[in-house]
Design a protein around this motif. Structure first.
Motif, PDB file in Angstrom:
ATOM      1  N   LEU A 152     -15.534   6.863   4.947  1.00 36.41           N
ATOM      2  CA  LEU A 152     -14.938   8.097   4.480  1.00 36.41           C
ATOM      3  C   LEU A 152     -13.510   7.786   4.014  1.00 36.41           C
ATOM      4  N   LYS A 153     -13.063   8.498   2.996  1.00 34.32           N
ATOM      5  CA  LYS A 153     -11.735   8.252   2.454  1.00 34.32           C
ATOM      6  C   LYS A 153     -10.658   8.713   3.429  1.00 34.32           C
ATOM      7  N   THR A 154      -9.790   7.796   3.801  1.00 34.74           N
ATOM      8  CA  THR A 154      -8.663   8.070   4.703  1.00 34.74           C
ATOM      9  C   THR A 154      -7.496   7.196   4.255  1.00 34.74           C
ATOM     10  N   PRO A 155      -6.313   7.423   4.796  1.00 36.04           N
ATOM     11  CA  PRO A 155      -5.192   6.531   4.459  1.00 36.04           C
ATOM     12  C   PRO A 155      -5.509   5.057   4.738  1.00 36.04           C
ATOM     13  N   TYR A 156      -6.263   4.804   5.819  1.00 38.39           N
ATOM     14  CA  TYR A 156      -6.575   3.416   6.163  1.00 38.39           C
ATOM     15  C   TYR A 156      -7.542   2.789   5.158  1.00 38.39           C
ATOM     16  N   SER A 157      -8.549   3.553   4.745  1.00 37.19           N
ATOM     17  CA  SER A 157      -9.512   2.995   3.788  1.00 37.19           C
ATOM     18  C   SER A 157      -8.850   2.755   2.432  1.00 37.19           C
ATOM     19  N   GLN A 158      -7.922   3.623   2.059  1.00 43.00           N
ATOM     20  CA  GLN A 158      -7.198   3.419   0.805  1.00 43.00           C
ATOM     21  C   GLN A 158      -6.347   2.150   0.894  1.00 43.00           C
ATOM     22  N   LYS A 159      -5.762   1.917   2.074  1.00 43.59           N
ATOM     23  CA  LYS A 159      -4.963   0.709   2.272  1.00 43.59           C
ATOM     24  C   LYS A 159      -5.846  -0.541   2.137  1.00 43.59           C
ATOM     25  N   LEU A 160      -7.059  -0.471   2.669  1.00 47.94           N
ATOM     26  CA  LEU A 160      -7.982  -1.603   2.545  1.00 47.94           C
ATOM     27  C   LEU A 160      -8.262  -1.928   1.079  1.00 47.94           C
ATOM     28  N   LEU A 161      -8.486  -0.897   0.279  1.00 49.45           N
ATOM     29  CA  LEU A 161      -8.764  -1.114  -1.138  1.00 49.45           C
ATOM     30  C   LEU A 161      -7.575  -1.753  -1.848  1.00 49.45           C
ATOM     31  N   GLU A 162      -6.382  -1.310  -1.500  1.00 49.76           N
ATOM     32  CA  GLU A 162      -5.183  -1.893  -2.107  1.00 49.76           C
ATOM     33  C   GLU A 162      -5.037  -3.363  -1.721  1.00 49.76           C
ATOM     34  N   LEU A 163      -5.307  -3.676  -0.462  1.00 51.92           N
ATOM     35  CA  LEU A 163      -5.227  -5.064  -0.014  1.00 51.92           C
ATOM     36  C   LEU A 163      -6.252  -5.932  -0.723  1.00 51.92           C
ATOM     37  N   GLU A 164      -7.429  -5.369  -0.966  1.00 49.15           N
ATOM     38  CA  GLU A 164      -8.460  -6.117  -1.703  1.00 49.15           C
ATOM     39  C   GLU A 164      -8.006  -6.438  -3.118  1.00 49.15           C
ATOM     40  N   LYS A 165      -7.361  -5.472  -3.755  1.00 47.20           N
ATOM     41  CA  LYS A 165      -6.885  -5.682  -5.124  1.00 47.20           C
ATOM     42  C   LYS A 165      -5.885  -6.831  -5.184  1.00 47.20           C
ATOM     43  N   ASN A 166      -5.120  -6.981  -4.131  1.00 49.16           N
ATOM     44  CA  ASN A 166      -4.089  -8.017  -4.098  1.00 49.16           C
ATOM     45  C   ASN A 166      -4.585  -9.339  -3.530  1.00 49.16           C
ATOM     46  N   GLY A 167      -5.859  -9.392  -3.191  1.00 45.54           N
ATOM     47  CA  GLY A 167      -6.438 -10.616  -2.660  1.00 45.54           C
ATOM     48  C   GLY A 167      -6.523 -10.602  -1.149  1.00 45.54           C
ATOM     49  N   LEU A 168      -7.740 -10.597  -0.640  1.00 48.73           N
ATOM     50  CA  LEU A 168      -7.961 -10.499   0.802  1.00 48.73           C
ATOM     51  C   LEU A 168      -9.115 -11.428   1.167  1.00 48.73           C
ATOM     52  N   SER A 169      -8.901 -12.329   2.092  1.00 52.23           N
ATOM     53  CA  SER A 169      -9.963 -13.262   2.471  1.00 52.23           C
ATOM     54  C   SER A 169     -11.022 -12.543   3.303  1.00 52.23           C
ATOM     55  N   ALA A 170     -12.200 -13.149   3.393  1.00 52.25           N
ATOM     56  CA  ALA A 170     -13.285 -12.570   4.186  1.00 52.25           C
ATOM     57  C   ALA A 170     -12.865 -12.429   5.646  1.00 52.25           C
ATOM     58  N   GLU A 171     -12.121 -13.407   6.144  1.00 49.19           N
ATOM     59  CA  GLU A 171     -11.673 -13.358   7.539  1.00 49.19           C
ATOM     60  C   GLU A 171     -10.674 -12.229   7.760  1.00 49.19           C
ATOM     61  N   GLU A 172      -9.759 -12.058   6.813  1.00 53.99           N
ATOM     62  CA  GLU A 172      -8.784 -10.976   6.917  1.00 53.99           C
ATOM     63  C   GLU A 172      -9.467  -9.617   6.869  1.00 53.99           C
ATOM     64  N   PHE A 173     -10.433  -9.490   5.958  1.00 57.98           N
ATOM     65  CA  PHE A 173     -11.166  -8.228   5.853  1.00 57.98           C
ATOM     66  C   PHE A 173     -11.914  -7.946   7.151  1.00 57.98           C
ATOM     67  N   GLN A 174     -12.535  -8.969   7.711  1.00 52.03           N
ATOM     68  CA  GLN A 174     -13.275  -8.816   8.958  1.00 52.03           C
ATOM     69  C   GLN A 174     -12.370  -8.313  10.074  1.00 52.03           C
ATOM     70  N   ASN A 175     -11.170  -8.844  10.159  1.00 50.13           N
ATOM     71  CA  ASN A 175     -10.228  -8.421  11.189  1.00 50.13           C
ATOM     72  C   ASN A 175      -9.780  -6.974  10.993  1.00 50.13           C
ATOM     73  N   LEU A 176      -9.682  -6.558   9.751  1.00 52.47           N
ATOM     74  CA  LEU A 176      -9.220  -5.199   9.444  1.00 52.47           C
ATOM     75  C   LEU A 176     -10.332  -4.157   9.567  1.00 52.47           C
ATOM     76  N   THR A 177     -11.572  -4.630   9.665  1.00 50.75           N
ATOM     77  CA  THR A 177     -12.710  -3.698   9.791  1.00 50.75           C
ATOM     78  C   THR A 177     -13.549  -4.005  11.029  1.00 50.75           C
ATOM     79  N   ASN A 178     -12.917  -4.576  12.047  1.00 52.52           N
ATOM     80  CA  ASN A 178     -13.666  -4.874  13.267  1.00 52.52           C
ATOM     81  C   ASN A 178     -13.890  -3.598  14.083  1.00 52.52           C
ATOM     82  N   GLU A 179     -14.616  -3.721  15.162  1.00 55.91           N
ATOM     83  CA  GLU A 179     -14.991  -2.538  15.936  1.00 55.91           C
ATOM     84  C   GLU A 179     -13.811  -1.895  16.655  1.00 55.91           C
ATOM     85  N   GLU A 180     -12.759  -2.629  16.892  1.00 52.97           N
ATOM     86  CA  GLU A 180     -11.566  -2.010  17.478  1.00 52.97           C
ATOM     87  C   GLU A 180     -10.925  -1.036  16.493  1.00 52.97           C
ATOM     88  N   LYS A 181     -10.886  -1.425  15.212  1.00 53.62           N
ATOM     89  CA  LYS A 181     -10.367  -0.530  14.177  1.00 53.62           C
ATOM     90  C   LYS A 181     -11.292   0.686  14.006  1.00 53.62           C
TER      91      LYS A 181
END
Length: 324
Positions: free
Chosen positions: A234-263
Motif C-alpha cells: 500500500l502507498k505510504t511514506p515508507y513505500s515511496q521512500k523505497l521507490l526513490e532509493l531504487e531509482k538511485n540504485g539499491l542492491s538486492a541485499e539493501e532492499f531485503q534489509n529494508l523490506t524484512n519482517e521487522e519493517k
C-alpha cells in the motif's frame, strides 16, 4: 460440498493467506470458526514464537487450521515441520521455494499439503511431488509476489487445465463477485489476505485498516523490481521512500534489509508508516468496511450466489436471442 472443502474439512472454500510475522491466533481462529481455513504464517519467526501462536489458535478453535512455511524465507523449515506433527496441524501451506523435498514427509503423517505457485510449470511440479492442492497466486496479490507478474484472470484457467488436484485462486479476490469469477474459471475456492486485514478480529494497527478502507484503485504499487524481489505494498511514506532509493540504485541485499519482517511489523502493528511498510493487494480499492470475519465470509457466499445467478440469467438471454 466441493473438492476443496472436502479435502480441507471446511464449510466454505475460503483460505486465509499466510501473513508472515504479523500472523496471530485471533484472526486465524476467527477464519476457521467462520467455516474457512485459518492460516498462521511462519514468516521469519523463531519456532518457539510460532508454537505459541499455534497453541493459542488451537485453544480458540477446534476446527482445522494451517501453517504456512515460506521455504526460502524462514531458516527453520525442519523445526516448523516438527511443530506441525507435534500439534497435529492438519494442513501445511508451502510457498516461496521448492516444496518437492518436503511434501513426502508431511504426506507420510497424513498432513494435507497446499503449494502456492505462480506458474503452470510449478503447479505441475507440485502435483507430481504429491501436493494435495494448489494456490495459484496472481500479480494482484499483496506482499511478496512472483517476478512473472501473471494476472489471476489468466493464470487460473491455465493451471486448472494443467493439473487434476483442486486449485484455489489468490490475488484480486475480496468479495463474492470475485469468488464467483474464479469459480467460473475452474478454481475450487480462494485464498485471501488483504480482505481479512480489514476485519474486527485482525489485531493490526488502525492506520493499516484505514489505508485499506480509504484506498482507491491505484493505492498500491510494486517495489523491488530493480532488486528482482517483487512486493506489492500500500502507498505510504515508507513505500515511496523505497521507490526513490531504487531509482538511485539499491542492491538486492539493501532492499531485503529494508523490506524484512521487522519493517513489516513496524508498519502493520505499530502504525509507523514512515518507518515500516504495509502489504496490500489491488483488491484494496473495493474494500470499504471492516466487519467481523464471519460477516465477510457469509456475505461473500451470498454475493457469489447472486453473481452466479445473474450470469446464468444473462447467458439464458443470449441463448434465447439466438433461437429466435
Amino acid at each position: 460440498m466441493n473438492k476443496l472443502c472436502r479435502l480441507l474439512d471446511i464449510s466454505f472454500p475460503i483460505i486465509q493467506g499466510g501473513m508472515g510475522n504479523i500472523s496471530n491466533a485471533p484472526l486465524t481462529a476467527a477464519v476457521s470458526e467462520a467455516g474457512g481455513l485459518g492460516t498462521i504464517g511462519a514468516g521469519t519467526m523463531a519456532p518457539a514464537e510460532v508454537e505459541e501462536i499455534l497453541k493459542e489458535a488451537k485453544r480458540r478453535t477446534s476446527r482445522p487450521i494451517a501453517l504456512n512455511i515460506p521455504l526460502s524465507v524462514t531458516p527453520y523449515v525442519k523445526e516448523l515441520g516438527k511443530l506441525v506433527f507435534k500439534h497435529n496441524i492438519p494442513v501445511v501451506s508451502l510457498s516461496a521455494g521448492n516444496p518437492a523435498p518436503y511434501i513426502p514427509k508431511f504426506k507420510e503423517k497424513g498432513v494435507k499439503v497446499i503449494c502456492v505457485v505462480a506458474s503452470v510449470k510449478h503447479a505441475i511440479k507440485a502435483e507430481q511431488a504429491g501436493a494435495d492442492m494448489i494456490v495459484a497466486e496472481g500479480y494482484e496479490a499483496a506482499g511478496i509476489n512472483s517476478n512473472l507478474e501473471t494476472t489471476t484472470l489468466t493464470l487460473i484457467p491455465q493451471i486448472v487445465k494443467a493439473v487434476s488436484i483442486p486449485v484455489a485462486a489468490a490475488g484480486g479476490v475480496g468479495n463474492g463477485n470475485g469468488l464467483a469469477a474464479v469459480l467460473s474459471l475452474g478454481a475450487q475456492g480462494v485464498q485471501m489476505g488483504t480482505r481479512f486485514i480489514a476485519t474486527k478480529e485482525a489485531p493490526v494497527h488502525q492506520l493499516y485498516k484505514e489505508h485499506i478502507l480509504n484506498a482507491s484503485d491505484t493505492e498500491t504499487h510494486i517495489v523491488g523490481r530493480s532488486a528482482g524481489k517483487i512486493r506489492r505494498l500500500l502507498k505510504t511514506p515508507y513505500s515511496q521512500k523505497l521507490l526513490e532509493l531504487e531509482k538511485n540504485g539499491l542492491s538486492a541485499e539493501e532492499f531485503q534489509n529494508l523490506t524484512n519482517e521487522e519493517k513489516h511489523k513496524i508498519g502493520a502493528l505499530e502504525g509507523r508508516l514512515d518507518e515500516g511498510f504495509i502489504n496490500g493487494g489491488q483488491i484494496s480499492g473495493l474494500i470499504d468496511s471492516a466487519p467481523s470475519v464471519k460477516e465477510v465470509i457469509e456475505k461473500m457466499i451470498e454475493e457469489a450466489k447472486e453473481a452466479a445467478d445473474n450470469a446464468s440469467e444473462q447467458l439464458k438471454q443470449f441463448t434465447s436471442t439466438q433461437n429466435k
